[in-house]
Design a protein around this motif. Structure first.
Motif, PDB file in Angstrom:
ATOM      1  N   PRO A   1      10.415  17.994 -11.446  1.00 23.71           N
ATOM      2  CA  PRO A   1       8.998  17.619 -11.330  1.00 23.71           C
ATOM      3  C   PRO A   1       8.734  16.149 -11.628  1.00 23.71           C
ATOM      4  CG  PRO A   1       9.209  19.716 -12.462  1.00 23.71           C
ATOM      5  CD  PRO A   1      10.593  19.177 -12.317  1.00 23.71           C
ATOM      6  N   TYR A   2       9.523  15.549 -12.513  1.00 27.48           N
ATOM      7  CA  TYR A   2       9.350  14.134 -12.821  1.00 27.48           C
ATOM      8  C   TYR A   2       9.846  13.247 -11.684  1.00 27.48           C
ATOM      9  CZ  TYR A   2       8.339  15.660 -17.541  1.00 27.48           C
ATOM     10  OH  TYR A   2       7.766  16.267 -18.612  1.00 27.48           O
ATOM     11  N   MET A   3      10.781  13.769 -10.885  1.00 26.84           N
ATOM     12  CA  MET A   3      11.349  13.017  -9.769  1.00 26.84           C
ATOM     13  C   MET A   3      10.595  13.236  -8.462  1.00 26.84           C
ATOM     14  SD  MET A   3      13.881  11.596 -11.378  1.00 26.84           S
ATOM     15  CE  MET A   3      13.073  11.724 -12.974  1.00 26.84           C
ATOM     16  N   GLN A   4       9.597  14.131  -8.462  1.00 23.15           N
ATOM     17  CA  GLN A   4       8.945  14.539  -7.220  1.00 23.15           C
ATOM     18  C   GLN A   4       8.373  13.377  -6.417  1.00 23.15           C
ATOM     19  OE1 GLN A   4       9.159  17.750  -6.023  1.00 23.15           O
ATOM     20  NE2 GLN A   4       8.455  16.715  -4.167  1.00 23.15           N
ATOM     21  N   PRO A   5       7.726  12.369  -7.038  1.00 24.42           N
ATOM     22  CA  PRO A   5       7.227  11.249  -6.230  1.00 24.42           C
ATOM     23  C   PRO A   5       8.324  10.539  -5.441  1.00 24.42           C
ATOM     24  CG  PRO A   5       6.218  11.228  -8.402  1.00 24.42           C
ATOM     25  CD  PRO A   5       7.313  12.264  -8.445  1.00 24.42           C
ATOM     26  N   LEU A   6       9.544  10.523  -5.969  1.00 27.06           N
ATOM     27  CA  LEU A   6      10.649   9.899  -5.254  1.00 27.06           C
ATOM     28  C   LEU A   6      11.085  10.763  -4.077  1.00 27.06           C
ATOM     29  CD1 LEU A   6      12.688   8.660  -8.353  1.00 27.06           C
ATOM     30  CD2 LEU A   6      11.066   7.372  -6.948  1.00 27.06           C
ATOM     31  N   TYR A   7      11.107  12.080  -4.278  1.00 26.06           N
ATOM     32  CA  TYR A   7      11.380  12.992  -3.166  1.00 26.06           C
ATOM     33  C   TYR A   7      10.313  12.837  -2.075  1.00 26.06           C
ATOM     34  CZ  TYR A   7      14.922  15.674  -5.790  1.00 26.06           C
ATOM     35  OH  TYR A   7      16.055  16.066  -6.473  1.00 26.06           O
ATOM     36  N   ASP A   8       9.061  12.713  -2.484  1.00 26.29           N
ATOM     37  CA  ASP A   8       7.974  12.579  -1.513  1.00 26.29           C
ATOM     38  C   ASP A   8       8.163  11.354  -0.636  1.00 26.29           C
ATOM     39  OD1 ASP A   8       6.813  14.842  -2.557  1.00 26.29           O
ATOM     40  OD2 ASP A   8       5.360  13.771  -3.803  1.00 26.29           O
TER      41      ASP A   8
ATOM     42  N   LEU B   1      11.007   9.770   0.066  1.00 21.92           N
ATOM     43  CA  LEU B   1      12.149   9.985   0.965  1.00 21.92           C
ATOM     44  C   LEU B   1      11.790  10.909   2.120  1.00 21.92           C
ATOM     45  CD1 LEU B   1      15.041  10.326  -1.628  1.00 21.92           C
ATOM     46  CD2 LEU B   1      14.768   8.491   0.046  1.00 21.92           C
ATOM     47  N   ASN B   2      10.989  11.922   1.852  1.00 21.33           N
ATOM     48  CA  ASN B   2      10.577  12.843   2.912  1.00 21.33           C
ATOM     49  C   ASN B   2       9.758  12.148   3.991  1.00 21.33           C
ATOM     50  OD1 ASN B   2      11.731  15.368   2.185  1.00 21.33           O
ATOM     51  ND2 ASN B   2      10.222  15.602   0.545  1.00 21.33           N
ATOM     52  N   ASP B   3       9.135  11.035   3.648  1.00 18.45           N
ATOM     53  CA  ASP B   3       8.392  10.253   4.630  1.00 18.45           C
ATOM     54  C   ASP B   3       9.321   9.500   5.568  1.00 18.45           C
ATOM     55  OD1 ASP B   3       5.775  10.865   4.244  1.00 18.45           O
ATOM     56  OD2 ASP B   3       5.172   8.882   3.558  1.00 18.45           O
ATOM     57  N   PHE B   4      10.566   9.285   5.140  1.00 22.81           N
ATOM     58  CA  PHE B   4      11.451   8.392   5.885  1.00 22.81           C
ATOM     59  C   PHE B   4      12.629   9.090   6.556  1.00 22.81           C
ATOM     60  CE2 PHE B   4      10.014   5.476   2.278  1.00 22.81           C
ATOM     61  CZ  PHE B   4       8.906   5.036   2.997  1.00 22.81           C
ATOM     62  N   PHE B   5      12.993  10.278   6.100  1.00 26.92           N
ATOM     63  CA  PHE B   5      14.115  11.011   6.675  1.00 26.92           C
ATOM     64  C   PHE B   5      13.662  12.394   7.143  1.00 26.92           C
ATOM     65  CE2 PHE B   5      16.815   8.287   3.845  1.00 26.92           C
ATOM     66  CZ  PHE B   5      17.674   7.783   4.812  1.00 26.92           C
TER      67      PHE B   5
ATOM     68  N   ALA C   1      13.965  16.335   7.314  1.00 27.04           N
ATOM     69  CA  ALA C   1      14.289  17.200   6.178  1.00 27.04           C
ATOM     70  C   ALA C   1      15.770  17.567   6.120  1.00 27.04           C
ATOM     71  CB  ALA C   1      13.433  18.465   6.234  1.00 27.04           C
ATOM     72  N   ARG C   2      16.349  17.961   7.253  1.00 23.98           N
ATOM     73  CA  ARG C   2      17.754  18.383   7.247  1.00 23.98           C
ATOM     74  C   ARG C   2      18.683  17.218   6.915  1.00 23.98           C
ATOM     75  NH1 ARG C   2      18.602  22.547  12.395  1.00 23.98           N
ATOM     76  NH2 ARG C   2      17.178  24.182  11.648  1.00 23.98           N
ATOM     77  N   GLN C   3      18.381  16.052   7.474  1.00 24.05           N
ATOM     78  CA  GLN C   3      19.222  14.894   7.192  1.00 24.05           C
ATOM     79  C   GLN C   3      19.129  14.493   5.726  1.00 24.05           C
ATOM     80  OE1 GLN C   3      18.196  11.265   9.219  1.00 24.05           O
ATOM     81  NE2 GLN C   3      20.185  10.325   8.804  1.00 24.05           N
ATOM     82  N   LEU C   4      17.932  14.552   5.170  1.00 23.68           N
ATOM     83  CA  LEU C   4      17.756  14.215   3.767  1.00 23.68           C
ATOM     84  C   LEU C   4      18.531  15.176   2.877  1.00 23.68           C
ATOM     85  CD1 LEU C   4      16.470  12.608   1.489  1.00 23.68           C
ATOM     86  CD2 LEU C   4      14.422  14.039   1.724  1.00 23.68           C
ATOM     87  N   ALA C   5      18.442  16.462   3.170  1.00 24.16           N
ATOM     88  CA  ALA C   5      19.174  17.454   2.376  1.00 24.16           C
ATOM     89  C   ALA C   5      20.675  17.206   2.440  1.00 24.16           C
ATOM     90  CB  ALA C   5      18.849  18.860   2.878  1.00 24.16           C
ATOM     91  N   LYS C   6      21.185  16.854   3.625  1.00 19.39           N
ATOM     92  CA  LYS C   6      22.609  16.584   3.789  1.00 19.39           C
ATOM     93  C   LYS C   6      23.022  15.336   3.018  1.00 19.39           C
ATOM     94  CE  LYS C   6      26.741  16.847   5.668  1.00 19.39           C
ATOM     95  NZ  LYS C   6      27.724  17.838   5.155  1.00 19.39           N
ATOM     96  N   LEU C   7      22.200  14.295   3.052  1.00 18.42           N
ATOM     97  CA  LEU C   7      22.514  13.056   2.335  1.00 18.42           C
ATOM     98  C   LEU C   7      22.528  13.277   0.824  1.00 18.42           C
ATOM     99  CD1 LEU C   7      20.393  10.542   4.444  1.00 18.42           C
ATOM    100  CD2 LEU C   7      22.892  10.644   4.330  1.00 18.42           C
ATOM    101  N   ILE C   8      21.604  14.108   0.336  1.00 17.02           N
ATOM    102  CA  ILE C   8      21.586  14.424  -1.096  1.00 17.02           C
ATOM    103  C   ILE C   8      22.812  15.263  -1.468  1.00 17.02           C
ATOM    104  CG2 ILE C   8      20.350  15.701  -2.890  1.00 17.02           C
ATOM    105  CD1 ILE C   8      17.737  14.838  -1.539  1.00 17.02           C
ATOM    106  N   GLU C   9      23.160  16.206  -0.606  1.00 14.53           N
ATOM    107  CA  GLU C   9      24.338  17.047  -0.856  1.00 14.53           C
ATOM    108  C   GLU C   9      25.614  16.205  -0.900  1.00 14.53           C
ATOM    109  OE1 GLU C   9      26.794  20.722   1.319  1.00 14.53           O
ATOM    110  OE2 GLU C   9      24.786  20.154   2.014  1.00 14.53           O
TER     111      GLU C   9
END
Length: 341
Positions: free
Chosen positions: A207-214, A216-220, A222-230
């Motif tokens: 929850p503290y990191m959520q603004p950073l996830y938000d 990234l979701n604007d720029f990638f 969803a599937r690509q972002l999940a793969k990059l995080i993995e």
């Protein structure tokens, strides 16, 4: 960009009304918006009346209001000429930030744009969208991010400090200038206790990191972002997880840095490795550290201001690009903090 060589229509002495010509009727339709909703926003904000006559707009009101309305409309029309769109955010930004440039724009040729859009050549391209600065300080901030290896973005909430930093990180990652993106925040509670949240450590921290996830979701996608995080190409982690690491060939962003202690700030800054870039963002007015603890962000400018390769960018309430009410709230709080307010 197409240009309009026609001079401005002279204002009458009383400035009761004036006509402004827009030669491309298709672009004029986009400028007006569905059911003239864009014109309505300008009318309401500047207390003018705008009516359409063919490819002209008639502006009625006092001199200053007409000057500001005409400069705002011309700036927005210039965006359309250059192939950009006009969103509600663009209109709010033109109204809010263009006021200081409006009078200066009146004697110029009609194709001149407000200062905020003269920086339109600065574009950050990501997988999902193109990001451009909306204020002069944002444009300066972006130039600073590309120029320096370490940048501090300081100012109130809603000024785009972290969003633009993440956009630049994504852009440099896509271009192969860095191998990974690392985003971090200190997990400091603002009135609530971390331990009371359900789940394991990741569940508590996310929850503290959520603004950073938000961001990234604007720029990638969803599937690509999940793969990059993995694949650990993108990491989002609390500041405490940075200790002992050397961050090489990475773009590293530390958000909410006002909630770091002096030792934490020094620890983070000394993680910088070969080929890496760092951005530290924070708002001095929102420190959530325990009473008596000194924020590492407060003293960092005094210590590092003369170090080569480090840039500082400062924002004010006038740079807020969220809802206009946010800027007014920040200004009210700033004013309340002064003894003579």
């Amino acid at each position: 960009m197409a240009t309009d060589a026609q001079p401005l229509t002279p204002l009458t002495e009383t400035c009761a009304e004036t006509l402004v010509d827009f030669p491309d009727n298709r672009l004029l339709i986009d400028l007006c918006g569905a059911f003239d909703q864009n014109l309505a926003k300008v009318e309401q904000a500047l207390d003018v009346q705008i009516s359409r006559r063919g490819n002209e707009l008639k502006l009625s009101g006092d001199c200053d209001a007409i000057a500001r309305a005409r400069a705002t409309l011309r700036a927005l029309y210039g965006r359309l000429e250059s192939g950009r769109s006009v969103s509600p955010e663009d209109i709010r930004a033109a109204l809010h930030f263009g006021a200081a440039d409006a009078k200066a724009a009146v004697p110029r040729r009609e194709n001149d744009q407000l200062e905020m859009f003269k920086s339109g050549e600065i574009e950050i391209k990501t997988r999902k969208k193109t990001v451009e600065p909306r204020t002069a300080r944002q444009a300066t901030y972006l130039r600073t991010l590309f120029k320096n290896e370490l940048v501090f973005g300081l100012g109130p909430a809603g000024t785009g400090k972290t969003y633009l930093a993440v956009a630049v990180a994504v852009s440099m990652f896509i271009e192969g200038r860095v191998d990974r993106i690392i985003l971090s925040r200190p997990a400091v509670e603002a009135g609530e206790r971390l331990g009371f949240l359900p789940g394991d450590m990741k569940d508590k921290v996310d929850p503290y990191m959520q603004p950073l996830y938000d961001a990234l979701n604007d720029f990638f996608p969803a599937r690509q972002l999940a793969k990059l995080i993995e694949d650990k190409k993108i990491e989002i982690a609390p500041l405490a997880f940075m200790r002992g690491r050397t961050l090489s060939n990475a773009f590293v962003v530390l958000d909410e840095a006002q909630n770091t202690t002096s030792m934490q700030m020094k620890m983070f800054l000394t993680r910088l490795g070969e080929g890496a870039r760092m951005v530290v963002t924070g708002d001095m007015s929102q420190i959530d550290l325990p009473r008596g603890a000194l924020s590492g962000l407060i003293e960092v400018e005094r210590i590092l201001r003369n170090v080569k390769g480090i840039g500082f960018a400062r924002f004010t309430a006038r740079d807020v690009v969220r809802h206009p009410m946010v800027a007014r709230i920040i200004e009210a709080y700033d004013g309340a903090g002064k003894p003579d307010a």
